[in-house]
Write a protein that holds these residues in place. Sequence first.
Motif, PDB file in Angstrom:
ATOM      1  N   GLU A  41      10.912  -8.380  -3.123  1.00 32.44           N
ATOM      2  CA  GLU A  41      11.814  -8.172  -4.260  1.00 32.44           C
ATOM      3  C   GLU A  41      11.050  -7.651  -5.477  1.00 32.44           C
ATOM      4  OE1 GLU A  41      11.674 -11.083  -2.488  1.00 32.44           O
ATOM      5  OE2 GLU A  41      13.468 -10.683  -1.300  1.00 32.44           O
ATOM      6  N   THR A  42       9.886  -8.232  -5.722  1.00 36.47           N
ATOM      7  CA  THR A  42       9.044  -7.783  -6.826  1.00 36.47           C
ATOM      8  C   THR A  42       8.624  -6.334  -6.605  1.00 36.47           C
ATOM      9  OG1 THR A  42       8.226 -10.021  -7.183  1.00 36.47           O
ATOM     10  CG2 THR A  42       6.905  -8.231  -8.110  1.00 36.47           C
ATOM     11  N   LEU A  43       8.246  -6.025  -5.373  1.00 32.56           N
ATOM     12  CA  LEU A  43       7.821  -4.671  -5.035  1.00 32.56           C
ATOM     13  C   LEU A  43       8.960  -3.671  -5.230  1.00 32.56           C
ATOM     14  CD1 LEU A  43       5.361  -3.123  -4.074  1.00 32.56           C
ATOM     15  CD2 LEU A  43       6.066  -3.564  -1.717  1.00 32.56           C
ATOM     16  N   LYS A  62      -0.954  -0.440  -9.967  1.00 37.12           N
ATOM     17  CA  LYS A  62      -1.804  -1.637  -9.872  1.00 37.12           C
ATOM     18  C   LYS A  62      -0.964  -2.874  -9.580  1.00 37.12           C
ATOM     19  CE  LYS A  62      -5.271   0.064 -13.092  1.00 37.12           C
ATOM     20  NZ  LYS A  62      -5.816  -0.056 -14.450  1.00 37.12           N
ATOM     21  N   ARG A  63       0.189  -2.976 -10.245  1.00 40.09           N
ATOM     22  CA  ARG A  63       1.066  -4.125 -10.009  1.00 40.09           C
ATOM     23  C   ARG A  63       1.619  -4.115  -8.585  1.00 40.09           C
ATOM     24  NH1 ARG A  63       5.411  -4.100 -14.403  1.00 40.09           N
ATOM     25  NH2 ARG A  63       6.231  -5.726 -13.071  1.00 40.09           N
ATOM     26  N   ALA A  64       1.871  -2.933  -8.032  1.00 43.79           N
ATOM     27  CA  ALA A  64       2.383  -2.832  -6.657  1.00 43.79           C
ATOM     28  C   ALA A  64       1.372  -3.380  -5.663  1.00 43.79           C
ATOM     29  CB  ALA A  64       2.728  -1.386  -6.318  1.00 43.79           C
ATOM     30  N   ARG A  66       0.830  -1.215   0.000  1.00 47.50           N
ATOM     31  CA  ARG A  66       0.000   0.000   0.000  1.00 47.50           C
ATOM     32  C   ARG A  66       0.859   1.258   0.000  1.00 47.50           C
ATOM     33  NH1 ARG A  66      -3.471  -3.254   3.394  1.00 47.50           N
ATOM     34  NH2 ARG A  66      -2.543  -2.355   5.243  1.00 47.50           N
ATOM     35  N   MET A  67       1.992   1.227   0.698  1.00 50.52           N
ATOM     36  CA  MET A  67       2.879   2.399   0.723  1.00 50.52           C
ATOM     37  C   MET A  67       3.442   2.696  -0.665  1.00 50.52           C
ATOM     38  SD  MET A  67       5.021   1.793   4.189  1.00 50.52           S
ATOM     39  CE  MET A  67       4.268   1.968   5.789  1.00 50.52           C
ATOM     40  N   ILE A  68       3.901   1.671  -1.346  1.00 48.05           N
ATOM     41  CA  ILE A  68       4.487   1.871  -2.670  1.00 48.05           C
ATOM     42  C   ILE A  68       3.399   2.218  -3.689  1.00 48.05           C
ATOM     43  CG2 ILE A  68       5.847   0.813  -4.522  1.00 48.05           C
ATOM     44  CD1 ILE A  68       7.353   1.623  -1.856  1.00 48.05           C
ATOM     45  N   ASP A  69       2.250   1.606  -3.577  1.00 46.58           N
ATOM     46  CA  ASP A  69       1.118   1.970  -4.427  1.00 46.58           C
ATOM     47  C   ASP A  69       0.801   3.456  -4.245  1.00 46.58           C
ATOM     48  OD1 ASP A  69      -1.412   1.667  -5.962  1.00 46.58           O
ATOM     49  OD2 ASP A  69      -2.343   1.848  -3.989  1.00 46.58           O
ATOM     50  N   GLY A  70       0.745   3.905  -3.004  1.00 46.25           N
ATOM     51  CA  GLY A  70       0.465   5.316  -2.718  1.00 46.25           C
ATOM     52  C   GLY A  70       1.545   6.235  -3.249  1.00 46.25           C
ATOM     53  N   LYS A  71       2.789   5.821  -3.116  1.00 44.43           N
ATOM     54  CA  LYS A  71       3.894   6.633  -3.624  1.00 44.43           C
ATOM     55  C   LYS A  71       3.773   6.813  -5.133  1.00 44.43           C
ATOM     56  CE  LYS A  71       8.907   6.634  -4.138  1.00 44.43           C
ATOM     57  NZ  LYS A  71      10.147   5.930  -3.822  1.00 44.43           N
ATOM     58  N   GLU A  99       7.790   7.553   2.042  1.00 49.04           N
ATOM     59  CA  GLU A  99       7.605   7.141   0.650  1.00 49.04           C
ATOM     60  C   GLU A  99       6.437   7.874  -0.009  1.00 49.04           C
ATOM     61  OE1 GLU A  99       9.526   5.454  -1.263  1.00 49.04           O
ATOM     62  OE2 GLU A  99      10.843   4.525   0.198  1.00 49.04           O
ATOM     63  N   GLU A 100       5.291   7.861   0.626  1.00 49.55           N
ATOM     64  CA  GLU A 100       4.111   8.467   0.014  1.00 49.55           C
ATOM     65  C   GLU A 100       4.183   9.987  -0.022  1.00 49.55           C
ATOM     66  OE1 GLU A 100       0.145   6.754   0.614  1.00 49.55           O
ATOM     67  OE2 GLU A 100       1.126   5.374   2.016  1.00 49.55           O
TER      68      GLU A 100
END
Length: 187
Positions: free
Chosen positions: A62-64, A53-55, A20-25, A150-151
């Motif tokens: 690792e994928t994130l 969407k992928r995040a 959720r953090m990386i999606d928000g960023k 991050e966000e």
Amino acid sequence: RLPQCRAHDSPEKSPAIGRRMIDGKIKNCRPLIRRHLPDDQKTGLSELAELAKRAELAASAETLLGIEGNAAKIYFGGFSKILKGGDLFSFENRNRRPPTDPVNAILSFVYALLVKDLTIILQAVGFDPMLGLFHRPRYGRPSLALDLAEEFRPLIGDSTVLALINNGEVQAKDFIHRVGSISLTDA
């Protein structure tokens, strides 16, 4: 702090919060580019939306990290196009430790201020700023503050840097060049 420790140790909660953090960023990167670039140069917006969407669905840390890296490359490619100030503020990519150009020096400074403020806030409300969920703990690193930053980087940090450069508030005299690195003067 016990719920924070449980979330940190949880193989379900910790990655879910990191996603959720990386999606928000990534989602917060898009408005800065959309607002400042002319329509014919807004090339990365759909790619950033897809990466967000992928995040949300990333199966591993690792994928994130890979998704975050791809999004950063696209975002900073657009960010470099909205900077004014000529050759002094030309910007190829994000680099740090040490920054090698004035834009990266300012970004690093502003991000450090953001993390410092978040560290203080986390301590004030009873969280352990060193025990992160996305950024794993490492001695002396406020991992949870880095998680929360991050966000806010695009919203607070990058927009501040954009204003400083585009309004002419920083100039060549504000930087020190030392052995391949650049930092800000005390002033």
